[in-house]
Scaffold this motif. Sequence first.
Motif, PDB file in Angstrom:
ATOM      1  N   ARG A 414     -40.201 -31.261   3.580  1.00  0.00           N
ATOM      2  CA  ARG A 414     -40.677 -32.523   2.993  1.00  0.00           C
ATOM      3  C   ARG A 414     -41.387 -33.402   4.007  1.00  0.00           C
ATOM      4  O   ARG A 414     -41.975 -34.412   3.634  1.00  0.00           O
ATOM      5  CB  ARG A 414     -39.504 -33.263   2.359  1.00  0.00           C
ATOM      6  CG  ARG A 414     -38.981 -32.549   1.128  1.00  0.00           C
ATOM      7  CD  ARG A 414     -37.878 -33.304   0.439  1.00  0.00           C
ATOM      8  NE  ARG A 414     -37.458 -32.611  -0.771  1.00  0.00           N
ATOM      9  CZ  ARG A 414     -36.428 -32.987  -1.526  1.00  0.00           C
ATOM     10  NH1 ARG A 414     -35.719 -34.048  -1.177  1.00  0.00           N
ATOM     11  NH2 ARG A 414     -36.111 -32.317  -2.603  1.00  0.00           N
ATOM     12  N   ARG A 415     -41.328 -33.044   5.274  1.00  0.00           N
ATOM     13  CA  ARG A 415     -42.134 -33.777   6.257  1.00  0.00           C
ATOM     14  C   ARG A 415     -43.610 -33.413   6.156  1.00  0.00           C
ATOM     15  O   ARG A 415     -44.449 -34.111   6.715  1.00  0.00           O
ATOM     16  CB  ARG A 415     -41.620 -33.513   7.676  1.00  0.00           C
ATOM     17  CG  ARG A 415     -40.277 -34.150   7.979  1.00  0.00           C
ATOM     18  CD  ARG A 415     -39.971 -34.069   9.456  1.00  0.00           C
ATOM     19  NE  ARG A 415     -38.619 -34.520   9.742  1.00  0.00           N
ATOM     20  CZ  ARG A 415     -38.262 -35.783   9.880  1.00  0.00           C
ATOM     21  NH1 ARG A 415     -39.170 -36.716   9.726  1.00  0.00           N
ATOM     22  NH2 ARG A 415     -37.014 -36.108  10.152  1.00  0.00           N
ATOM     23  N   ARG A 416     -43.909 -32.289   5.479  1.00  0.00           N
ATOM     24  CA  ARG A 416     -45.300 -31.856   5.397  1.00  0.00           C
ATOM     25  C   ARG A 416     -45.864 -31.928   3.985  1.00  0.00           C
ATOM     26  O   ARG A 416     -47.076 -31.840   3.803  1.00  0.00           O
ATOM     27  CB  ARG A 416     -45.424 -30.408   5.912  1.00  0.00           C
ATOM     28  CG  ARG A 416     -44.840 -30.183   7.293  1.00  0.00           C
ATOM     29  CD  ARG A 416     -45.374 -31.171   8.328  1.00  0.00           C
ATOM     30  NE  ARG A 416     -46.773 -30.992   8.625  1.00  0.00           N
ATOM     31  CZ  ARG A 416     -47.255 -30.319   9.662  1.00  0.00           C
ATOM     32  NH1 ARG A 416     -46.417 -29.743  10.504  1.00  0.00           N
ATOM     33  NH2 ARG A 416     -48.544 -30.242   9.875  1.00  0.00           N
ATOM     34  N   ILE A 417     -45.009 -32.010   2.954  1.00  0.00           N
ATOM     35  CA  ILE A 417     -45.472 -32.078   1.563  1.00  0.00           C
ATOM     36  C   ILE A 417     -44.722 -33.213   0.871  1.00  0.00           C
ATOM     37  O   ILE A 417     -43.498 -33.293   0.940  1.00  0.00           O
ATOM     38  CB  ILE A 417     -45.223 -30.755   0.810  1.00  0.00           C
ATOM     39  CG1 ILE A 417     -45.951 -29.604   1.497  1.00  0.00           C
ATOM     40  CG2 ILE A 417     -45.697 -30.874  -0.637  1.00  0.00           C
ATOM     41  CD1 ILE A 417     -45.744 -28.269   0.823  1.00  0.00           C
ATOM     42  N   ALA A 418     -45.460 -34.096   0.205  1.00  0.00           N
ATOM     43  CA  ALA A 418     -44.866 -35.192  -0.557  1.00  0.00           C
ATOM     44  C   ALA A 418     -45.264 -35.052  -2.017  1.00  0.00           C
ATOM     45  O   ALA A 418     -46.370 -34.600  -2.328  1.00  0.00           O
ATOM     46  CB  ALA A 418     -45.327 -36.546  -0.016  1.00  0.00           C
ATOM     47  N   ALA A 419     -44.367 -35.422  -2.909  1.00  0.00           N
ATOM     48  CA  ALA A 419     -44.624 -35.288  -4.343  1.00  0.00           C
ATOM     49  C   ALA A 419     -44.354 -36.607  -5.039  1.00  0.00           C
ATOM     50  O   ALA A 419     -43.452 -37.356  -4.658  1.00  0.00           O
ATOM     51  CB  ALA A 419     -43.735 -34.196  -4.944  1.00  0.00           C
ATOM     52  N   ALA A 420     -45.154 -36.880  -6.061  1.00  0.00           N
ATOM     53  CA  ALA A 420     -44.893 -37.975  -6.991  1.00  0.00           C
ATOM     54  C   ALA A 420     -44.544 -37.332  -8.324  1.00  0.00           C
ATOM     55  O   ALA A 420     -45.440 -36.895  -9.060  1.00  0.00           O
ATOM     56  CB  ALA A 420     -46.108 -38.886  -7.123  1.00  0.00           C
ATOM     57  N   PRO A 421     -43.248 -37.189  -8.651  1.00  0.00           N
ATOM     58  CA  PRO A 421     -42.869 -36.519  -9.907  1.00  0.00           C
ATOM     59  C   PRO A 421     -43.353 -37.290 -11.130  1.00  0.00           C
ATOM     60  O   PRO A 421     -43.914 -38.385 -11.024  1.00  0.00           O
ATOM     61  CB  PRO A 421     -41.338 -36.482  -9.825  1.00  0.00           C
ATOM     62  CG  PRO A 421     -41.005 -36.724  -8.399  1.00  0.00           C
ATOM     63  CD  PRO A 421     -42.091 -37.595  -7.860  1.00  0.00           C
ATOM     64  N   LEU A 499     -48.466 -42.680   1.525  1.00  0.00           N
ATOM     65  CA  LEU A 499     -48.045 -43.344   2.756  1.00  0.00           C
ATOM     66  C   LEU A 499     -47.141 -42.482   3.629  1.00  0.00           C
ATOM     67  O   LEU A 499     -46.812 -42.882   4.749  1.00  0.00           O
ATOM     68  CB  LEU A 499     -47.344 -44.660   2.416  1.00  0.00           C
ATOM     69  CG  LEU A 499     -48.281 -45.786   1.960  1.00  0.00           C
ATOM     70  CD1 LEU A 499     -47.493 -46.916   1.323  1.00  0.00           C
ATOM     71  CD2 LEU A 499     -49.102 -46.296   3.134  1.00  0.00           C
ATOM     72  N   GLN A 500     -46.730 -41.328   3.143  1.00  0.00           N
ATOM     73  CA  GLN A 500     -45.874 -40.470   3.965  1.00  0.00           C
ATOM     74  C   GLN A 500     -46.674 -39.684   4.998  1.00  0.00           C
ATOM     75  O   GLN A 500     -46.083 -39.056   5.882  1.00  0.00           O
ATOM     76  CB  GLN A 500     -45.073 -39.522   3.067  1.00  0.00           C
ATOM     77  CG  GLN A 500     -44.069 -40.277   2.190  1.00  0.00           C
ATOM     78  CD  GLN A 500     -43.195 -39.361   1.367  1.00  0.00           C
ATOM     79  OE1 GLN A 500     -42.696 -38.352   1.866  1.00  0.00           O
ATOM     80  NE2 GLN A 500     -42.992 -39.695   0.104  1.00  0.00           N
ATOM     81  N   GLY A 501     -48.006 -39.707   4.891  1.00  0.00           N
ATOM     82  CA  GLY A 501     -48.835 -39.073   5.912  1.00  0.00           C
ATOM     83  C   GLY A 501     -48.624 -37.583   6.043  1.00  0.00           C
ATOM     84  O   GLY A 501     -48.593 -37.057   7.157  1.00  0.00           O
ATOM     85  N   VAL A 502     -48.503 -36.878   4.919  1.00  0.00           N
ATOM     86  CA  VAL A 502     -48.194 -35.454   4.937  1.00  0.00           C
ATOM     87  C   VAL A 502     -49.486 -34.642   4.819  1.00  0.00           C
ATOM     88  O   VAL A 502     -50.581 -35.173   4.620  1.00  0.00           O
ATOM     89  CB  VAL A 502     -47.241 -35.108   3.775  1.00  0.00           C
ATOM     90  CG1 VAL A 502     -45.888 -35.748   3.981  1.00  0.00           C
ATOM     91  CG2 VAL A 502     -47.833 -35.556   2.438  1.00  0.00           C
TER      92      VAL A 502
END
Length: 539
Positions: A414-421, A499-502
């Motif tokens: 999850r440090r490299r991929i972020a999701a908006a469910p 904003l997680q910068g992934v």
Amino acid sequence: MRVGRAFVLRPSPAAPLLRLLRAEGLVRRTAALAGLHAAELLLMIAAWALIGDLVFAGRTDAGWSQAWLLLLLSIVPCRMGQAAIAGDILQRAGALLKRRLLVGALALPGDLTRREGAGLLLGRVLETAAVESLGLRGGLVSLVAALEFAAAVPILALGPAPALHLALLAGWAALSVVLVRRTGRHLAAWTDTRGELTHHLVEAMVGHRTRLAQEAPERWHDDDDARLVRVLAREAQLNRSESLLVALLPRGWLVLGLAALLPAFVGGTAPTATVAAAIGGVLLAQRGLSTFVVGATALLGCGVAVRQALPMLRAAEAADDGAHGLMLSFPPVPEGQPIVVARGLGFRYPGRERPVLRDVDLAIAAGDRLLLEGGSGGGKSTLGALVAGLREPTSGLVLLAGLDRPTLGLVGWRRRIAAAPQFHENHVVTAPLAFNLLMGRGWPPTQAQLAEADAVCRELGLGDLLERMPSGLQQMVGETGWQLSHGERSRLFIARALLQGVDLVVLDESFAALDPATLQQALRCVLNRARAVLVIAHP
């Protein structure tokens, strides 16, 4: 001094339990507690034997009386040491348990949280408090009870009726187990019924606005009385069981133990000192049973609470720490290089015969902008969840930057991929807007992070919202804060992922609530800021 990153030099809360106990020194402290209590029992037995010998021998020597007094005084430091060690054990074990439950709560599978709902989950969380308050104290008290019970056995074996006493004690111990199990069943039934009532209350509160609009007021409380009656009936059943347990076990044994001494006492066939020692053994066994009742009652409550908290404890055991720092030093994936590669990917929900996905091959590289379209129930969201690490595939392989999930762990993934469910699976936390935006970053935020959050919000068309809210980014939002519209919430979820910068952002139906002009503005922001993006949408 602000520290960007640090390492905690102790085992992870998800580590094996015995390793955690040793690391906290709880095994050593428990052994010390048991040793001190055993010393106290030996001193008490020695004092009892000494005073009995003095009384029955008719001796009045001052030296022996002083020795008896010293034995009694020696018990005091043993008691003080036990109190200090027990307090230390409770504090350390309580902190360890809280950390483990927190890890488990955060690692709960999404299917469980969706299936149970807020009410049952809240009930589980409330019950976890009993694991600490009842379990730790109950365990220590039960340890003391076992030592007292064990000390009574050799004393009774030296009495005038050893066979009868030991047989009665064994039978009474078996009866104790039966009564404890019976009380445990009633306690579990009462807890389950009470949990259902909590769930009903929470769901009614959460859905109160809907009930105001859709349901007649006279029907709001149709189920309340019936649920309360069931809870009270279970509670009355539990009270009867506990009363029998508390009243019968210690007092019943005292009557039986003294009755077994009557033949020797009336007939005068046994030495008086032997009869007196046997009476001491009966009283010590009664004390052990009284302590056992207290400890067993606490452990029963703890057992029921553990059953409620079992999903969190299992999730903590299965929580894959992975390599927490493995991905921190990796630079962003270069343009054109693969971020995610999937081969033969498949997924089937538990209890369903047909898989949702079968033999899916997928490659997403840095710089890609992908749109995944399809009808409802076609597996789009499931595929997005597999890519984002929210689910694990039942077949096939998914690699992130050439590494699989067991190597990276959920944290590294999850440090490299972020999701908006999807909207119904995403939430606005009752907290400042800044926290909702930056919850995937470190907290508290730096000024640079706040400035970035402000810029992303304005690029998504939320500038008017920031101007309207008196506290701007620090405005409380959520159920008890500033109420956001459907479209504002959707853009908040998009901003949170950006904003997680992934390396890859997965947006599942994130644009469905936006009008065409706002959609175009939000899409430009996403395309400008995301290194790679996978958008899931209906055709």
